[in-house]
Design a protein around this motif. Sequence first.
Motif: not given
Length: 387
Positions: A18-22, A158-163, A167-169, A272-278
Amino acid sequence: MLRLTFLTCFFLLLTGCSHDDEPVGNSDIEYVSPVDYDIVLAGNFGEPRPFHFHGGIDVKTGNVEGKQIFSIAGGYVSRLTVNMYGFGNAIYVSHPDGMTSVYCHLKRFAEKYEALLQRTGRDTLSLVFPKDRFPVKAGELIAISGNTGHSTGPHLHLELHDTESWVMVDPMEKLARFIPDTVAPQAHSFMAVPQGNEGLFNGGYSKQTFGFGQPDIKVQSSKFKVKREFTAWGRVGFALWADDYSEATYNHYGVRYTQLLVDGREVFHSVVTGIPVSCQPEVNQWGDYDHWRHTRIWYMKSYREPGMRLPVIHTDFSRGIVNFNEERPYHLTYILRDYQGNQSQYDFTVIGVRDSRIKKPRARCQLLNDYLLFDQCLWPLHTRKRI
């Protein structure tokens, strides 16, 4: 201009859902441990689960509730949620480097946040705060660990996301120095997957699994070679059952980095990092979900299924499918690596043996906007010839 458009279309096809950003965060702020004791993980980021990836790390709390939880970096509390399901009690901290950390399954929040909940009198809610309402410093107490929501035992998720993009990091990118690990990932077996009627493996059209044996996983870097030789002809994909480990616990984890080489040339790798939620549901396409349903074992494919856009996967122009079209030995190598650099290597040989049942496959294509996607390349529609 035409070439630029072609490359852009190809990049978008292979690298996003879905063209999510990095992620846009940088590393110019200090990150600290979320707990005041040595971190031991019950689960790591990106482990395959049905219909989703594990979106964070699970920090053990000694199988008890009541451990102090600290903000891993400075910023401000941007949200509190309370729910009987999912994250349970969770607190969100937004950081100035563009990241947001999320602390889940909490027993309760620090006093000033807990007081807000008492005034609402509700057991399911979500409160969002402006950045100047609740500033926090790195290492500041924000909550007490618990077992709320969809949790099978006391721990901190514990999760870390790009605000911005959410995107899940992998939190290891900020916290690896607090999590010692000297054990390399271990592969248990591989799966050969002939592609329809276009490939054979060991004389058969069906998928087959083969064990690697037991290499020494107690050393930092290990190599293992399968002595048995296999035969193939035509187009065959491969998949791998593997786990990562740590000397601190019996738990096993997902593998961060996987690479497949054929005669020394890379055909596939995953980070395995930078996974868009979509992209979450695509775990069932990357992994062999049907096999998991029957065995509870995930074989993760070392090739890309048509139409899959999961950006953690990188392949050659054949989507990682190996074409055994010469009568000779093919040397295949799997390389596995964790975030700390511990590495293992698995080698096996496949002999190309011509089989008259496999004809040379016709070029196949699918429409992508104004381009046809072939196994090998993209061609503008106006240059297409009949096939």
